[in-house]
Write a protein that holds these residues in place. Structure first.
Motif, short mmCIF file in Angstrom:
data_model
loop_
_atom_site.label_atom_id
_atom_site.label_comp_id
_atom_site.label_asym_id
_atom_site.label_seq_id
_atom_site.Cartn_x
_atom_site.Cartn_y
_atom_site.Cartn_z
N ILE A 53 0.92 -1.62 0.46
CA ILE A 53 0.55 0.47 -0.34
C ILE A 53 1.43 1.01 0.02
O ILE A 53 0.40 1.98 -1.05
N VAL A 54 2.50 1.39 0.64
CA VAL A 54 3.01 2.44 0.90
C VAL A 54 3.62 2.42 -0.88
O VAL A 54 3.66 3.61 -1.24
N ALA A 55 3.93 1.27 -0.76
CA ALA A 55 4.09 1.32 -2.65
C ALA A 55 3.64 2.25 -4.36
O ALA A 55 3.67 3.20 -4.34
N LEU A 56 2.70 1.39 -3.20
CA LEU A 56 0.82 2.16 -5.19
C LEU A 56 1.30 4.00 -3.91
O LEU A 56 0.90 4.26 -5.10
N ALA A 61 -1.39 9.62 -7.81
CA ALA A 61 -2.31 9.48 -8.20
C ALA A 61 -2.28 8.92 -10.05
O ALA A 61 -1.37 9.56 -10.51
N PRO A 62 -2.77 7.88 -10.34
CA PRO A 62 -4.60 7.08 -9.21
C PRO A 62 -3.63 6.02 -8.94
O PRO A 62 -4.11 5.41 -8.61
N ALA A 104 -9.88 4.82 -2.21
CA ALA A 104 -9.65 5.71 -1.27
C ALA A 104 -8.96 5.15 0.39
O ALA A 104 -8.43 5.48 1.75
N ASP A 105 -9.86 3.38 0.64
CA ASP A 105 -9.51 3.36 2.06
C ASP A 105 -8.33 2.98 1.99
O ASP A 105 -7.26 3.22 3.37
N GLY A 106 -7.43 2.97 1.31
CA GLY A 106 -6.14 1.69 1.49
C GLY A 106 -5.26 2.94 0.73
O GLY A 106 -4.47 2.97 1.77
N VAL A 107 -5.80 4.66 -0.11
CA VAL A 107 -5.15 5.92 0.56
C VAL A 107 -4.43 5.97 2.19
O VAL A 107 -3.24 6.29 2.80
N LYS A 108 -6.04 6.21 2.62
CA LYS A 108 -5.72 6.37 4.72
C LYS A 108 -4.99 5.02 5.55
O LYS A 108 -4.38 6.00 5.68
#
Length: 148
Positions: A53-56, A61-62, A104-108
């Motif tokens: 998730i941090v790599a993404l 964006a996106p 969006a939940d992953g970004v958070k």
């Protein structure tokens, strides 16, 4: 065509403020070591999930990459899909492939994990000279087999 902003610049501009005086390499080593695991456990993440998730998120964006670029097993990706942190979507450049996109939940979750991990890391390293921190990180990397 406007050039895409550098992902690290976007990361800094859009991530909640956090205190860290150490490099991303030091943060990643910290997280992969046993020292960072309690923080991730509190957030309900494994170190493999954190890495994805941090790599993404760092990608900007996106927030998507090919699964092969993430160098993680499909089990980790599947778990993140079930948790709602990532989605699989068709690769816009290759209709036969897929990409993994941060939701969006992953970004958070990524932002919370970086902030919490950085705060815990800072508590440990605070007060030590930069050279001592660099040496400690080098030892951790060697123990983890990252410097071969």
């Amino acid at each position: 065509m406007n050039p895409r902003p550098r992902p690290q610049m976007e990361w800094r501009a859009t991530t909640p403020p956090y205190r860290s005086s150490h490099s991303p390499e030091a943060q990643a080593t910290w997280t992969r070591s046993g020292a960072g695991r309690p923080v991730l456990r509190e957030l309900g993440l494994t170190s493999a999930e954190y890495d994805v998730i941090v790599a993404l998120r760092r990608e900007g964006a996106p927030y998507r990459q090919k699964p092969s670029d993430l160098s993680r097993t499909s089990n980790v990706i599947n778990q993140l899909v079930r948790r709602g942190y990532v989605d699989r979507e068709p690769d816009p450049e290759d209709g036969r492939g897929t990409q993994i996109r941060l939701t969006a939940d992953g970004v958070k979750a990524a932002e919370e994990a970086v902030v919490a991990s950085s705060a815990a890391q800072h508590k440990v390293w605070d007060g030590y000279p930069d050279e001592t921190v660099r040496q400690a990180i080098a030892v951790l990397r060697t123990l983890q087999g990252l410097d071969t």
